[in-house]
Write a protein that holds these residues in place. Sequence first.
Motif, PDB file in Angstrom:
ATOM      1  N   LEU A  52       0.826  -1.208   0.000  1.00 43.13           N
ATOM      2  CA  LEU A  52       0.000   0.000   0.000  1.00 43.13           C
ATOM      3  C   LEU A  52       0.860   1.258   0.000  1.00 43.13           C
ATOM      4  O   LEU A  52       0.531   2.244  -0.672  1.00 43.13           O
ATOM      5  N   LEU A  53       1.960   1.233   0.733  1.00 39.74           N
ATOM      6  CA  LEU A  53       2.842   2.390   0.760  1.00 39.74           C
ATOM      7  C   LEU A  53       3.490   2.605  -0.612  1.00 39.74           C
ATOM      8  O   LEU A  53       3.562   3.745  -1.102  1.00 39.74           O
ATOM      9  N   GLN A  54       3.953   1.529  -1.241  1.00 36.10           N
ATOM     10  CA  GLN A  54       4.554   1.646  -2.570  1.00 36.10           C
ATOM     11  C   GLN A  54       3.553   2.196  -3.584  1.00 36.10           C
ATOM     12  O   GLN A  54       3.882   3.079  -4.383  1.00 36.10           O
ATOM     13  N   TRP A  55       2.329   1.674  -3.570  1.00 30.80           N
ATOM     14  CA  TRP A  55       1.326   2.102  -4.532  1.00 30.80           C
ATOM     15  C   TRP A  55       0.918   3.552  -4.319  1.00 30.80           C
ATOM     16  O   TRP A  55       0.690   4.287  -5.277  1.00 30.80           O
ATOM     17  N   ALA A  56       0.810   3.957  -3.058  1.00 30.09           N
ATOM     18  CA  ALA A  56       0.453   5.352  -2.772  1.00 30.09           C
ATOM     19  C   ALA A  56       1.525   6.293  -3.309  1.00 30.09           C
ATOM     20  O   ALA A  56       1.219   7.311  -3.941  1.00 30.09           O
ATOM     21  N   LYS A  57       2.798   5.960  -3.071  1.00 29.20           N
ATOM     22  CA  LYS A  57       3.887   6.807  -3.542  1.00 29.20           C
ATOM     23  C   LYS A  57       3.982   6.820  -5.064  1.00 29.20           C
ATOM     24  O   LYS A  57       4.495   7.786  -5.649  1.00 29.20           O
ATOM     25  N   ALA A  58       3.483   5.754  -5.708  1.00 29.12           N
ATOM     26  CA  ALA A  58       3.521   5.680  -7.174  1.00 29.12           C
ATOM     27  C   ALA A  58       2.314   6.371  -7.806  1.00 29.12           C
ATOM     28  O   ALA A  58       2.181   6.381  -9.037  1.00 29.12           O
ATOM     29  N   GLY A  59       1.421   6.936  -6.977  1.00 23.32           N
ATOM     30  CA  GLY A  59       0.267   7.653  -7.517  1.00 23.32           C
ATOM     31  C   GLY A  59      -1.043   6.910  -7.419  1.00 23.32           C
ATOM     32  O   GLY A  59      -2.073   7.397  -7.928  1.00 23.32           O
TER      33      GLY A  59
END
Length: 347
Positions: free
Chosen positions: A271-278
């Motif tokens: 979830l953190l990776q996806w949030a940072k990727a937009g």
Amino acid sequence: MKRLLKRAVGILLLLVIGLLAPIGYIELACRPEGGGPEYAAILPPDQHRPEGRTLLTYPEWHIVHAYDDYAKVISTGDPHDYKYLPAIGGFWASLCSLSKASGPHGGFPSEYKSTVYTIGVSFTAELLAKGLYEETIGRMATLIRGETRAPLDDLTAQQAAEYAQFLRQVPWYQWDFTQDATDISDITTEVFRDHERRFAVGLEYKAKAGYASVIAAAVANMEPDALRLRMILTGLGAVDLAAFDDVDVIAMRPDGIEIETPRYRALTELLLQWAKAGGDFVEIAGNDDILFTVTSEVAGLDEALYSFGRQGYDDTRNLILLPVSKLAVVLRGLDERGLTLEHIHDY
């Protein structure tokens, strides 16, 4: 003999009452408050998980964090430097706040109470016993040892850190306590502190190994909890999402892309990776609210349900409940606010 027996029974009764007192307090003073309209989920009912579980998964994680704090403290200090009573108090105080907040999210269902209360009483009893020993005999052993750490001080600190890391994704009863006990016996030197650690920590490991085998046998015939969940998100492409290990793209919906992911610590990292990727999150496991924890240098956050200091880290853990739709925005802004994501609590 009768007098001694009466005293023993009296002490045992007081101990039982003391261990159960926090449960009585939660039941009487921390009842769920408020309510709200039922959320119309997008995912089908067979992919839903009770929303209140995002709150009630925290108590078990409090224990995981407590072991991590303990490992951090003894990495440079001694077991008596760890504050056992605040760790116990933090469990019950945070549970009180979560119970009160659970009203709009399905309350505190009775089927979950028995589990939460059982682990709370077990955690309390374990830390009380450990604290009593380490503050007395354990402390005296460090005085005899002096400032220089013994080999088993370092080994038990390493074992504690590895155990805390293990708990982030795997149930505690699958840890090999027997091997830990063997390892400390194998490197025990002739210094007094090593003999004391081999006796005290070795006894602890053997007791936990026995208890773990009982728990493992008890859950063997139970239906295991789901290790995966469904969610819907936008802002990222299906090809990009499918490239992540253990992530399956299920369907393209008008509201976003439906995917299936692992749970627990692995989900937090995704979830953190996806949030940072937009990416933006629409719904997780049929729910529109979710709990997560962050650490901060400041003493607490206004939006937190509950905040308390982490031992060994000199910072504060904050429990925050917010809509799923706002999760990605908040995650993207953590660095700017000087906050560090610790764990996102699924259901």
